[in-house]
Design an enzyme around this catalytic site. Structure first.
Site, PDB file in Angstrom:
ATOM      1  N   ALA A  98       0.815  -1.214   0.000  1.00  9.52           N
ATOM      2  CA  ALA A  98       0.000   0.000   0.000  1.00  9.52           C
ATOM      3  C   ALA A  98       0.850   1.265   0.000  1.00  9.52           C
ATOM      4  O   ALA A  98       0.344   2.342  -0.267  1.00  9.52           O
ATOM      5  CB  ALA A  98      -0.934   0.011   1.209  1.00  9.52           C
ATOM      6  N   LYS A  99       2.131   1.128   0.332  1.00  7.64           N
ATOM      7  CA  LYS A  99       3.084   2.236   0.305  1.00  7.64           C
ATOM      8  C   LYS A  99       2.548   3.483   1.001  1.00  7.64           C
ATOM      9  O   LYS A  99       2.632   4.601   0.493  1.00  7.64           O
ATOM     10  CB  LYS A  99       3.506   2.562  -1.132  1.00  7.64           C
ATOM     11  CG  LYS A  99       4.204   1.391  -1.832  1.00  7.64           C
ATOM     12  CD  LYS A  99       4.669   1.767  -3.223  1.00  7.64           C
ATOM     13  CE  LYS A  99       5.389   0.611  -3.904  1.00  7.64           C
ATOM     14  NZ  LYS A  99       4.489  -0.491  -4.278  1.00  7.64           N
ATOM     15  N   ARG A 100       2.028   3.309   2.188  1.00  2.50           N
ATOM     16  CA  ARG A 100       1.466   4.422   2.934  1.00  2.50           C
ATOM     17  C   ARG A 100       2.578   5.267   3.549  1.00  2.50           C
ATOM     18  O   ARG A 100       3.622   4.758   3.946  1.00  2.50           O
ATOM     19  CB  ARG A 100       0.528   3.914   4.025  1.00  2.50           C
ATOM     20  CG  ARG A 100      -0.708   3.170   3.515  1.00  2.50           C
ATOM     21  CD  ARG A 100      -1.543   4.037   2.608  1.00  2.50           C
ATOM     22  NE  ARG A 100      -2.896   3.518   2.442  1.00  2.50           N
ATOM     23  CZ  ARG A 100      -3.386   3.018   1.319  1.00  2.50           C
ATOM     24  NH1 ARG A 100      -2.614   2.970   0.239  1.00  2.50           N
ATOM     25  NH2 ARG A 100      -4.621   2.589   1.244  1.00  2.50           N
TER      26      ARG A 100
END
EC number: 4.1.1.23
Length: 281
Positions: A98-100
């Site tokens: 999700a590369k938050r």
């Protein structure tokens, strides 16, 4: 909240038992079309269930890309929840791609979405972006420690554009990417058999001997297959850190669907090539 065995320990065991291969679950429109599926929630569900059925009982890690589910709104997220639950039930570890990345209470909310044990999307690990400063990840780091989950921090990514940030040199003479690796090494200090805080390091990057990849944590390595890297490239890229590499293959396996047997054959082939590369080094 019940605390699980740390992610690093669970990942080390899964890699030793199943091999280190990570297969992506990336249901983008072109792959759905290749499988003869409609670009809708029904196609998404069929795709995801097939990948989980084919892979979850044999690979160490499955990595769903959340964006391809989120684009269908709440029904797509519901499919993602089911995929995560069923993959974990079948024995695979799930890394949510999700590369938050954010600050303060917003980062805490992202962390709770994926790293709190009672969350519908709870995953064994989460990819995160540190480019608001590594300290901005503290809510995710703290919750990962608390829940026994892990993080994969973007450090030296496979996309060509990443270099303008990650290879930039700070005032102290150390690059930004090297700084992220140093932070992760500090998180993992003393952890056995493997720390839970990993780095994303592209398999396409060539010789990385100028970087200290010995972070005592896993190195998620995208770029094998469609992006041009091969399992044989891994020793030259990762050197002494090779045993902790989790090679990620997505399209190279997924393009063989929707036939379950063909997907398994493709995954087994990559797994064998990776095993050969690791043992020969």
């Amino acid at each position: 909240m019940t605390v699980m065995e740390p992610f690093g320990a669970r990942l080390r065991r899964a890699m030793d038992e199943r091999g280190p291969l990570c297969v992506g679950i990336d249901p983008h429109a072109s792959l759905l079309a290749e499988w003869g599926l409609n670009d809708d929630v029904a196609g998404l569900e069929r795709f995801s269930r097939t990948v989980v059925e084919a892979m979850a009982d044999r690979v160490a890690v499955l990595k769903p890309q959340s964006a391809f589910f989120e684009r269908f709104g709440s029904r797509g997220v519901a499919v993602l929840e089911t995929s995560v639950r069923e993959a974990r039930a079948a024995g695979a570890l799930v890394v949510m791609d999700a590369k938050r990345g954010d600050i303060g209470s917003t980062m805490a909310a992202y962390a709770e979405s994926f790293l709190h044990k009672d969350a519908p999307l709870f995953s064994d690990a989460l990819t995160v972006s540190p480019y608001l400063g590594y300290g901005s990840l503290k809510p995710a780091v703290d919750l990962a420690w608390e829940s026994g989950a892990g993080l994969f921090v973007l450090a030296l990514t496979s996309n060509p554009e990443g270099g303008e940030v990650q290879h930039a040199v700070r005032g102290d003479g150390r690059s930004v990417g090297a700084t992220m690796l140093a932070h992760l090494a500090a998180e993992n200090a003393g952890e056995q058999p493997l720390g839970s805080f990993g780095a994303v390091v592209g398999a396409t990057l060539g010789d990385l001997s100028s970087y200290d990849l010995g972070i005592n944590g896993p190195l998620l390595a995208p770029g094998i297959g469609a992006q041009g890297a091969t399992p044989a490239d891994l020793p030259g890229v990762f050197g002494a850190a090779l045993r902790n590499v989790v090679p990620n293959v997505s399209r190279g396996v997924l393009r063989h669907g929707p036939d379950v047997a063909a997907l398994r054959t493709a995954a087994d082939r990559f797994a064998a090539e990776i095993r050969t590369a690791v043992t020969a080094s």
